[in-house]
Design a protein around this motif. Structure first.
Motif, PDB file in Angstrom:
ATOM      1  N   TYR A 405       0.825  -1.214   0.000  1.00 26.20           N
ATOM      2  CA  TYR A 405       0.000   0.000   0.000  1.00 26.20           C
ATOM      3  C   TYR A 405       0.859   1.264   0.000  1.00 26.20           C
ATOM      4  CZ  TYR A 405      -3.788  -3.238   1.152  1.00 26.20           C
ATOM      5  OH  TYR A 405      -4.695  -4.268   1.125  1.00 26.20           O
ATOM      6  N   PHE A 406       1.999   1.199   0.687  1.00 23.62           N
ATOM      7  CA  PHE A 406       2.888   2.366   0.716  1.00 23.62           C
ATOM      8  C   PHE A 406       3.374   2.697  -0.698  1.00 23.62           C
ATOM      9  CE2 PHE A 406       7.141   4.273   1.251  1.00 23.62           C
ATOM     10  CZ  PHE A 406       6.796   5.383   2.017  1.00 23.62           C
ATOM     11  N   HIS A 407       3.770   1.670  -1.449  1.00 25.86           N
ATOM     12  CA  HIS A 407       4.229   1.899  -2.828  1.00 25.86           C
ATOM     13  C   HIS A 407       3.070   2.302  -3.744  1.00 25.86           C
ATOM     14  CE1 HIS A 407       8.252   0.698  -1.906  1.00 25.86           C
ATOM     15  NE2 HIS A 407       7.942  -0.570  -1.629  1.00 25.86           N
ATOM     16  N   ALA A 408       1.871   1.746  -3.466  1.00 27.04           N
ATOM     17  CA  ALA A 408       0.695   2.052  -4.308  1.00 27.04           C
ATOM     18  C   ALA A 408       0.261   3.513  -4.189  1.00 27.04           C
ATOM     19  CB  ALA A 408      -0.464   1.139  -3.928  1.00 27.04           C
ATOM     20  N   MET A 409       0.563   4.136  -3.064  1.00 28.45           N
ATOM     21  CA  MET A 409       0.165   5.533  -2.872  1.00 28.45           C
ATOM     22  C   MET A 409       0.623   6.396  -4.044  1.00 28.45           C
ATOM     23  SD  MET A 409       0.936   6.316   1.144  1.00 28.45           S
ATOM     24  CE  MET A 409       0.637   8.064   0.923  1.00 28.45           C
ATOM     25  N   ARG A 410       1.911   6.343  -4.338  1.00 28.39           N
ATOM     26  CA  ARG A 410       2.474   7.165  -5.408  1.00 28.39           C
ATOM     27  C   ARG A 410       2.184   6.570  -6.780  1.00 28.39           C
ATOM     28  NH1 ARG A 410       6.856  10.705  -4.724  1.00 28.39           N
ATOM     29  NH2 ARG A 410       7.527   9.565  -2.848  1.00 28.39           N
ATOM     30  N   LYS A 411       2.393   5.240  -6.876  1.00 25.57           N
ATOM     31  CA  LYS A 411       2.295   4.570  -8.182  1.00 25.57           C
ATOM     32  C   LYS A 411       0.873   4.568  -8.740  1.00 25.57           C
ATOM     33  CE  LYS A 411       2.958  -0.002 -10.244  1.00 25.57           C
ATOM     34  NZ  LYS A 411       3.188  -1.424  -9.945  1.00 25.57           N
ATOM     35  N   ASP A 412      -0.107   4.197  -7.899  1.00 21.27           N
ATOM     36  CA  ASP A 412      -1.484   4.018  -8.386  1.00 21.27           C
ATOM     37  C   ASP A 412      -2.382   5.226  -8.163  1.00 21.27           C
ATOM     38  OD1 ASP A 412      -0.682   1.460  -9.025  1.00 21.27           O
ATOM     39  OD2 ASP A 412      -1.493   0.559  -7.199  1.00 21.27           O
ATOM     40  N   TYR A 413      -2.055   6.049  -7.159  1.00 20.48           N
ATOM     41  CA  TYR A 413      -2.974   7.137  -6.809  1.00 20.48           C
ATOM     42  C   TYR A 413      -2.338   8.525  -6.867  1.00 20.48           C
ATOM     43  CZ  TYR A 413      -5.734   3.199  -5.201  1.00 20.48           C
ATOM     44  OH  TYR A 413      -6.436   2.015  -5.144  1.00 20.48           O
ATOM     45  N   GLY A 414      -1.046   8.589  -7.191  1.00 26.95           N
ATOM     46  CA  GLY A 414      -0.383   9.888  -7.328  1.00 26.95           C
ATOM     47  C   GLY A 414      -0.288  10.666  -6.026  1.00 26.95           C
ATOM     48  N   ILE A 415      -0.283   9.948  -4.904  1.00 27.31           N
ATOM     49  CA  ILE A 415      -0.203  10.601  -3.591  1.00 27.31           C
ATOM     50  C   ILE A 415       1.230  10.491  -3.073  1.00 27.31           C
ATOM     51  CG2 ILE A 415      -1.008  10.576  -1.198  1.00 27.31           C
ATOM     52  CD1 ILE A 415      -3.632   9.338  -2.228  1.00 27.31           C
ATOM     53  N   THR A 416       1.877  11.624  -2.870  1.00 22.01           N
ATOM     54  CA  THR A 416       3.233  11.630  -2.331  1.00 22.01           C
ATOM     55  C   THR A 416       3.183  11.358  -0.829  1.00 22.01           C
ATOM     56  OG1 THR A 416       3.930  13.247  -3.987  1.00 22.01           O
ATOM     57  CG2 THR A 416       5.347  12.991  -2.046  1.00 22.01           C
ATOM     58  N   PRO A 417       3.878  10.322  -0.360  1.00 25.45           N
ATOM     59  CA  PRO A 417       3.843  10.022   1.083  1.00 25.45           C
ATOM     60  C   PRO A 417       4.314  11.213   1.915  1.00 25.45           C
ATOM     61  CG  PRO A 417       4.831   8.199  -0.130  1.00 25.45           C
ATOM     62  CD  PRO A 417       4.690   9.335  -1.105  1.00 25.45           C
ATOM     63  N   ARG A 418       3.605  11.450   3.009  1.00 21.43           N
ATOM     64  CA  ARG A 418       3.957  12.528   3.936  1.00 21.43           C
ATOM     65  C   ARG A 418       4.632  11.927   5.169  1.00 21.43           C
ATOM     66  NH1 ARG A 418      -1.336  16.582   3.841  1.00 21.43           N
ATOM     67  NH2 ARG A 418      -1.726  16.472   1.601  1.00 21.43           N
ATOM     68  N   MET A 419       5.026  12.820   6.074  1.00 18.98           N
ATOM     69  CA  MET A 419       5.734  12.376   7.271  1.00 18.98           C
ATOM     70  C   MET A 419       4.946  11.320   8.037  1.00 18.98           C
ATOM     71  SD  MET A 419       8.666  12.950   8.685  1.00 18.98           S
ATOM     72  CE  MET A 419       9.175  14.600   8.200  1.00 18.98           C
ATOM     73  N   GLU A 420       3.597  11.519   8.121  1.00 23.52           N
ATOM     74  CA  GLU A 420       2.797  10.572   8.890  1.00 23.52           C
ATOM     75  C   GLU A 420       2.785   9.173   8.266  1.00 23.52           C
ATOM     76  OE1 GLU A 420      -0.237  13.542   6.975  1.00 23.52           O
ATOM     77  OE2 GLU A 420       1.826  13.542   7.724  1.00 23.52           O
ATOM     78  N   HIS A 421       2.941   9.106   6.918  1.00 25.70           N
ATOM     79  CA  HIS A 421       2.979   7.795   6.265  1.00 25.70           C
ATOM     80  C   HIS A 421       4.310   7.096   6.554  1.00 25.70           C
ATOM     81  CE1 HIS A 421       0.155  10.239   3.710  1.00 25.70           C
ATOM     82  NE2 HIS A 421      -0.607   9.255   4.133  1.00 25.70           N
ATOM     83  N   TYR A 422       5.392   7.877   6.567  1.00 25.31           N
ATOM     84  CA  TYR A 422       6.693   7.302   6.924  1.00 25.31           C
ATOM     85  C   TYR A 422       6.678   6.815   8.372  1.00 25.31           C
ATOM     86  CZ  TYR A 422       8.664   8.927   2.522  1.00 25.31           C
ATOM     87  OH  TYR A 422       8.937   9.105   1.175  1.00 25.31           O
ATOM     88  N   ALA A 423       6.035   7.580   9.265  1.00 25.61           N
ATOM     89  CA  ALA A 423       5.924   7.165  10.665  1.00 25.61           C
ATOM     90  C   ALA A 423       5.160   5.851  10.778  1.00 25.61           C
ATOM     91  CB  ALA A 423       5.246   8.251  11.496  1.00 25.61           C
ATOM     92  N   CYS A 424       4.100   5.694   9.974  1.00 24.24           N
ATOM     93  CA  CYS A 424       3.321   4.440   9.974  1.00 24.24           C
ATOM     94  C   CYS A 424       4.191   3.260   9.538  1.00 24.24           C
ATOM     95  CB  CYS A 424       2.125   4.560   9.030  1.00 24.24           C
ATOM     96  SG  CYS A 424       0.760   5.530   9.675  1.00 24.24           S
ATOM     97  N   MET A 425       5.023   3.488   8.521  1.00 22.54           N
ATOM     98  CA  MET A 425       5.881   2.400   8.039  1.00 22.54           C
ATOM     99  C   MET A 425       6.929   2.018   9.080  1.00 22.54           C
ATOM    100  SD  MET A 425       4.752   1.279   5.252  1.00 22.54           S
ATOM    101  CE  MET A 425       6.116   0.200   4.830  1.00 22.54           C
ATOM    102  N   VAL A 426       7.485   3.016   9.765  1.00 19.94           N
ATOM    103  CA  VAL A 426       8.447   2.731  10.837  1.00 19.94           C
ATOM    104  C   VAL A 426       7.759   1.931  11.939  1.00 19.94           C
ATOM    105  CG1 VAL A 426       9.904   3.758  12.639  1.00 19.94           C
ATOM    106  CG2 VAL A 426       9.898   4.730  10.322  1.00 19.94           C
TER     107      VAL A 426
END
Length: 654
Positions: A405-426
């Motif tokens: 889902y993290f990769h799909a954000m940019r690839k499929d939906y054109g959404i650039t991950p923000r700080m909160e998304h990186y925090a979720c992945m960590v």
């Protein structure tokens, strides 16, 4: 009287239509317009403005379009009063291109023409176009009046640009235009957005000196401003002094308390509203449901849900979304799902709320299945939705799905991950024990890691007892947020668990020197619509003696069931016997015992904990649930734990 006139002429029809419009009886005004035509009386240029205003106020675009067609065929299209009314109607109905088309055809525009077009842009969030027209107006030699200034100020304030609204408010005064009550009510929300308390107080002072501080709209705006600036005492003083408290006033006060996190006061205000005989509206319910969610007062939430059903409000999507959130945060995901399933229309907030709810319960697979349903429905996710989805993966250990889902954000939906998304992945990687991978992920981030990212990593180090990485992470945090006690506490806890008492002493000394204090553990339980709070080692409750006696008796039974106190969660260098005694005083244990004493056998217990539940309390609660035959739900700082028959819904993954 009008009904007794045998054949009223156009003048009388115009007067009665106008009167109904002035008293906000817009449906009646439109009805009279149709009766006038049925009576064979032809409208004139004085008929259309009040009828078009009625269409605008009701948002009745279809009726407005029909009236515009009639105006075209009857030759009134070039009348300035009619043209201005058409621009206002289209603007209010959100048809700005149609409004602009009429505006551009006006041969001799007056200040009202400019005002209604500027107001239309401002009301619909197109503030840049409103500002362009505001400048163009002056270039044509038409000076903005008070109405013009108020329109652009309100537009910027309502659309989240408080700085520009305050700037325009100052420019208006420099231009020699004296603000009125509408100006004050328009600019005060900008002060609230920016938490500009001093500027808000200055406007309050101006309102007092100008004699309109008792204007109902200004008073409500002042309550909202003071509350959102954290000055609830000032908000309460204004509210208390109001001679005529409307539902808007009550809503402002309740929302203010909720905004400041004063949930008990907000709930009390809601109850006082009921006692005062004031009927809540949609805004009231949307303001009070988050309070109930935070307090986990399920029974109170059910009562409000019944109110919604009795008053036929269940079709409102905003209320439906608030109910989903409330039930999920009260731990009843079944009712949250039921509300979601019954929504006739679902927006992205609905999907986000239900997926976040399942995530908090540890139902990661269900959250993933719901995302598939959402994709099939054609609904597009936004950046907030992905925070909920990634968090759901994290709480259930769905590492591969999380990466997908993290990769799909940019690839499929054109959404650039923000700080909160990186925090979720960590959090996802750290919770799963992939600390080296999480550390590498942080190093490769395109953004400078925030305290939230490092804090999440430190929490993972605490869970998996990795002091080596934890010390490096803590160093970053102490540089970024030296004033945050929680990071020092986490490091101290890691040292305590490892028996490194000299390092514990050093951390605690640093905290004392910097004036930092640990946030004490606290747990709450709701019984019969009343919330009871417990702190670590609490003996302030009248039933304390019974609580500790029951706990002592239960401890013996727990040991027979194989429970062994985990003294790693005692953060003091004392003897093992003393450690076991200290564990008994943890706030969630005291709340559970209080619940057992004060409820009937078999009654489920619901506990809220302000911190992450410790491993010993988690193990103890599993055993208690088996011994007493109760379902025990604990909502900690991160998620829900449902204990039943000696097991927890988290599967010991939290």
């Amino acid at each position: 009287m009008f009904e007794k006139i045998p054949k009223p002429d156009v003048l009388l029809w115009n007067i009665i239509i106008g009167r109904y419009g002035m008293h906000n009886c817009f449906d009646k005004a439109i009805e009279l317009y149709h009766r006038m035509q049925s009576a064979g009386v032809k409208p004139d240029n004085y008929t259309f403005p009040p009828v078009l205003r009625a269409c605008a106020q009701l948002g009745n675009l279809q009726q407005g379009l029909e009236i515009h067609d009639y105006i075209k065929t009857s030759g009134f299209e070039c009348n300035i009063f009619v043209e201005n009314a058409l621009v206002a109607m289209y603007g209010r109905c959100g048809r700005l291109e149609d409004a602009r088309q009429v505006f551009d055809k006006i041969s001799e525009r007056d200040v009202v023409s400019w005002n209604v077009m500027i107001g239309g842009y401002a009301q619909n969030g197109r503030c840049n176009e409103a500002m362009r027209l505001f400048c163009q107006m002056q270039l044509t030699g038409v000076l903005p009046n008070l109405v013009t200034w108020n329109a652009v100020i309100a537009g910027y304030a309502q659309n989240g640009n408080g700085e520009e609204a305050l700037k325009l408010f100052g420019q208006m005064q420099l231009a020699g235009v004296k603000p009125n009550e509408v100006s004050a009510a328009s600019v005060l929300p900008a002060c609230a957005q920016l938490k500009a308390l001093q500027q808000g107080k200055a406007i309050h002072g101006y309102a007092i000196s100008s004699g309109f501080e008792s204007n109902e709209v200004v008073e409500n705006a002042l309550i909202d401003m003071y509350a959102k600036c954290g000055s609830t005492e000032d908000a309460c003083n204004i509210f208390g002094a109001m001679s005529n408290k409307t539902v808007i006033s009550w809503n402002a006060m309740i929302a203010g308390y909720a905004h400041c996190g004063h949930d008990d006061e907000g709930l009390r205000c809601f109850q006082q509203m009921h006692l005062a005989g004031m009927k809540p509206n949609n805004v009231t319910i949307v303001s009070v449901l988050p309070i109930i969610a935070r307090l986990a007062m399920l029974q109170q939430g059910k009562e409000i849900h019944n109110f919604i059903l009795r008053n036929g409000l269940e079709s409102h999507i905003v209320l439906g979304n608030a109910l989903i959130d409330m039930y999920a945060k009260c731990g009843n995901i079944r009712l949250a799902q039921s509300v979601f399933d019954q929504l006739s229309a679902k927006d992205i907030v609905s999907w986000t709320a239900i997926i976040a709810g399942h995530g908090m319960q540890g139902n990661g697979e269900q959250a993933v299945a719901l995302f598939s349903q959402m994709q099939q429905s054609g609904m597009k996710p936004d950046h907030i939705f992905f925070v909920a989805l990634l968090s759901a993966c994290s709480h259930s250990g769905l590492v591969a799905k999380g990466w997908q889902y993290f990769h799909a954000m940019r690839k499929d939906y054109g959404i650039t991950p923000r700080m909160e998304h990186y925090a979720c992945m960590v959090d996802l990687l750290g919770r799963a024990g992939c600390l080296d991978e999480a550390e590498e992920f942080i190093k490769k981030m395109p953004l400078e890691p925030s305290a939230a990212v490092w804090g999440t990593m430190l929490g993972a180090c605490r869970i998996h007892s990795n002091i080596e990485i934890g010390e490096c992470v803590a160093e970053c945090l102490f540089n970024l947020k030296p004033e945050t006690a929680g990071y020092y506490v986490l490091m101290s806890n890691m040292y305590s668990a490892a028996g490194r008492w000299d390092d514990v002493a050093k951390v605690r000394k640093t905290m004392r020197e910097q004036g930092l204090q640990k946030n004490p553990g606290c747990a709450w339980i709701e019984i019969k619509n009343k919330v009871y709070a417990f702190r670590v080692g609490d003996r302030s409750q009248p039933q304390s003696e019974a609580i500790y006696a029951t706990l002592e008796n239960l401890a013996a039974q727990m040991k027979e069931e194989g429970y062994v106190p985990d003294t790693n969660f005692v953060l003091h260098d004392v003897e093992d016997e003393e450690k076991e005694y200290m564990l008994c005083g943890h706030s969630e244990k005291l709340a559970i015992i209080f619940g057992l004493i004060n409820t009937c056998s078999g009654t489920p217990l619901r506990i809220i904990k302000n911190l992450r539940v410790c491993g010993d309390c988690h193990n103890a609660t599993k055993v208690i649930s088996k011994i007493v035959g109760r379902e025990i739900t604990v909502r900690d700082a991160n998620r829900f734990h449902h204990f039943k028959d000696g097991l927890c819904s988290c599967g010991d993954y939290w």
